[in-house]
Enzyme design. Sequence first.
Site, PDB file in Angstrom:
ATOM      1  N   SER A 114      62.979  17.797  72.347  1.00 10.21           N
ATOM      2  CA  SER A 114      62.548  18.109  70.979  1.00 10.21           C
ATOM      3  C   SER A 114      61.723  19.382  70.956  1.00 10.21           C
ATOM      4  O   SER A 114      60.934  19.648  71.873  1.00 10.21           O
ATOM      5  CB  SER A 114      61.693  16.947  70.471  1.00 10.21           C
ATOM      6  OG  SER A 114      60.997  17.312  69.316  1.00 10.21           O
TER       7      SER A 114
ATOM      8  N   LYS B 206      58.478  13.281  75.343  1.00  7.27           N
ATOM      9  CA  LYS B 206      59.641  14.150  75.590  1.00  7.27           C
ATOM     10  C   LYS B 206      59.329  15.154  76.700  1.00  7.27           C
ATOM     11  O   LYS B 206      60.164  15.408  77.586  1.00  7.27           O
ATOM     12  CB  LYS B 206      60.052  14.867  74.300  1.00  7.27           C
ATOM     13  CG  LYS B 206      60.681  13.932  73.272  1.00  7.27           C
ATOM     14  CD  LYS B 206      62.020  13.398  73.770  1.00  7.27           C
ATOM     15  CE  LYS B 206      62.631  12.351  72.862  1.00  7.27           C
ATOM     16  NZ  LYS B 206      63.886  11.802  73.363  1.00  7.27           N
TER      17      LYS B 206
ATOM     18  N   TYR C 150      54.576  11.170  70.740  1.00  5.94           N
ATOM     19  CA  TYR C 150      56.032  11.312  70.772  1.00  5.94           C
ATOM     20  C   TYR C 150      56.439  12.572  71.546  1.00  5.94           C
ATOM     21  O   TYR C 150      57.275  12.529  72.464  1.00  5.94           O
ATOM     22  CB  TYR C 150      56.598  11.377  69.344  1.00  5.94           C
ATOM     23  CG  TYR C 150      57.979  11.955  69.295  1.00  5.94           C
ATOM     24  CD1 TYR C 150      59.074  11.223  69.749  1.00  5.94           C
ATOM     25  CD2 TYR C 150      58.207  13.258  68.835  1.00  5.94           C
ATOM     26  CE1 TYR C 150      60.341  11.765  69.746  1.00  5.94           C
ATOM     27  CE2 TYR C 150      59.469  13.805  68.832  1.00  5.94           C
ATOM     28  CZ  TYR C 150      60.538  13.057  69.288  1.00  5.94           C
ATOM     29  OH  TYR C 150      61.789  13.604  69.303  1.00  5.94           O
TER      30      TYR C 150
END
Length: 340
Positions: free
Chosen positions: A127, A155, A151
């Site tokens: 991402s 990643k 989050y």
Amino acid sequence: MPETVLVTGGAGFIGSHTCVELLAHGYEVVVVDNHANSSPHALERIAKTAGRPLAAAYQVDVRDRPALSRVFATHQVDAVIHFAAHKAVGESVALPVEYYDTNVGGTCALLSVMHEHAVRRLVFSSSCSVYGDARTVPLTEQSPVAPTNPYARTKLTCERILEDVCAHLTDLKVLALRYFNPVGAHPGGLLGEDPQGVPNNVMPYVAQVAVGRRERLSVFGDDYPTPDGTGVRDYIHVMDVAEGHRVALQHVDDRTGMRVFNLGTGTGTSVLQLVAAFGEASGRPIPYQVVDRRPGDVAELVADASAVAEAWNWTTTRDLAAMCRDAWRFQELNPHGYAS
Ligand code: UFG
């Protein structure tokens, strides 16, 4: 070229569109999805849209190593595309353990099962949020990483793990694709984004306003240092993201080790520009009100998309009007998503 591709999270938004793209180009596709945030109906719609069935679909959690290993034992998997993960930034702040467990734990489980079955090709779903609050745009793959929420850190952690594993297993080939903001839908109208509950993201929210499910969009801040004060993002059509994965598979054998690529268009769009474009595409003006900034949001994230263009001789082709048109078609035909 890999022939049988195992897609984790294959019933999700990006996963389902990628499955269609792969089926349409002759790949055998095996889906693994626990349906934590996806509908099993997407699987039927994948087959209908592609005009070809999936080789198989398993309701399996990637963290369940014995179950995942049985899937690999049943199919001769040539390559894996790993989408299965939690992806809501706000939720990740409240549920960090769940995010690390699923996103990082799931990737580790997958890597160990791939190793057990001697599968050596992986395309990993990363991402642009790993860049955090970008100081300069456009962002190249060499721009500093500085994730600002759990989050995004999951990643980046996965990317680091993949680097370490590639240093050890020198015949492994990994491509990590850092997506910018995937939106839109397959133009056939059967597949699209079907968020559970209130959408977190701007495009599905706008689509639900247009169809009458929600009264108006809240625009999170108009005092950012951007031309109209609202947040600027690099929206990319989900079919371009899907195509990018197919092209990635064609290039995964180019060399061993880990490589990172941005998947964006290079064009920035503000929230107000998106609202205007969607109003145009749907023929329905989108009511909105400006409210406070959303905590954790950044002003601008736009990709430098030249690395994939050079490495793969490939660029995105679908513009903002196509993104809005296709998102609207799905919303209009499926006002309540896959449950419609
Ligand atoms: N926005 C609004 N109103 C809304 C929702 C969003 O004004 O109701 C604004 C945001 O402030 C931002 C822009 O619309 O300026 C885009 O917001 P999204 O929530 O659609 O997307 P983000 O850029 O915040 O995040 C998305 C995904 C993340 C991912 C990130 C980068 O949600 O999972 O892109 O890949 F990490």
